[in-house]
Scaffold this motif. Sequence first.
Motif, PDB file in Angstrom:
ATOM      1  N   TYR A 105       0.655  -1.420  -0.516  1.00 12.55           N
ATOM      2  CA  TYR A 105       0.038  -0.378   0.235  1.00 12.55           C
ATOM      3  C   TYR A 105       0.912   1.326  -0.146  1.00 12.55           C
ATOM      4  O   TYR A 105       0.545   2.588  -0.900  1.00 12.55           O
ATOM      5  CB  TYR A 105      -0.441   0.263   1.227  1.00 12.55           C
ATOM      6  N   SER A 110      -1.704  -0.132  -4.522  1.00 11.08           N
ATOM      7  CA  SER A 110      -2.874  -0.502  -3.938  1.00 11.08           C
ATOM      8  C   SER A 110      -3.443   0.788  -3.370  1.00 11.08           C
ATOM      9  O   SER A 110      -2.504   1.382  -2.799  1.00 11.08           O
ATOM     10  CB  SER A 110      -3.331  -1.209  -3.405  1.00 11.08           C
ATOM     11  N   GLU A 115      -7.206  -3.511   0.185  1.00  3.97           N
ATOM     12  CA  GLU A 115      -6.637  -4.366  -1.019  1.00  3.97           C
ATOM     13  C   GLU A 115      -6.062  -5.106  -1.175  1.00  3.97           C
ATOM     14  O   GLU A 115      -5.233  -5.779  -2.588  1.00  3.97           O
ATOM     15  CB  GLU A 115      -6.864  -2.941  -1.964  1.00  3.97           C
ATOM     16  N   ALA A 116      -4.434  -4.062  -0.831  1.00  2.44           N
ATOM     17  CA  ALA A 116      -3.228  -4.817  -0.542  1.00  2.44           C
ATOM     18  C   ALA A 116      -3.352  -6.156  -0.427  1.00  2.44           C
ATOM     19  O   ALA A 116      -2.559  -7.110  -0.646  1.00  2.44           O
ATOM     20  CB  ALA A 116      -2.500  -4.360   0.306  1.00  2.44           C
ATOM     21  N   SER A 160      -3.543   2.279  -9.106  1.00  2.00           N
ATOM     22  CA  SER A 160      -3.451   2.768  -8.219  1.00  2.00           C
ATOM     23  C   SER A 160      -1.407   3.431  -8.187  1.00  2.00           C
ATOM     24  O   SER A 160      -1.834   4.409  -7.647  1.00  2.00           O
ATOM     25  CB  SER A 160      -2.967   1.442  -7.230  1.00  2.00           C
TER      26      SER A 160
END
Length: 208
Positions: A105, A110, A115-116, A160
Amino acid sequence: MARYTGALCRLCRREGEKLFLKGSRCYTDKCAVEKRKYAPGQHGQNKGKLSDYGIQLREKQKVRRIYGVMENQFRIYFKKASRMKGVTGEALLQLLERRLDNVVYRMGFSTNRREARQLVKHGHFLVNGRVVDIPSYLLKVGDVVEVRESSRQLMVITDSLSMAEHRGFPEWIEIDIHAMKGKFVRIPSREEIQLPVHEQLIVELYSK
């Protein structure tokens, strides 16, 4: 493994501030904290004064939710931090920052840690040339994290990176955007871990 599956915006509202759990949405007017600046639930607007224990508990819950760590795992991190040299609260945050999902992240691969964590579990990243699909994997100084060749066209990663490039990256990591890789240069200092938390309250909570 247990994990939280409820609404993320409720967590931010419960803590009364943005925890940036939903990535880019948190920077827009759609953020739930901006719309409803009170805790969720029937009695959310009738917030009473917290006791000392309540304040300490809320601080611990805040950190847990920021990093997406469950209670038992968080206690393990705290015990490990308490055995390390230096300030226990700072060591705790440094351990959490070393998690692979957090570093992914921080490197901009991300938009948020949740999400990561999912991307890591699906095997989209290499650490020192080897696939690591354990989000809690603790990186060491000098470790290199890169996106797998077969995953470099994923829109979620490219988008991202584009957003992260505008926001900038922490000084304790080195990023090669074109090669989609980064290096964990050093352990971040407390000043570099820019989180709105008072870790000493967590130390006091667990020291009782």
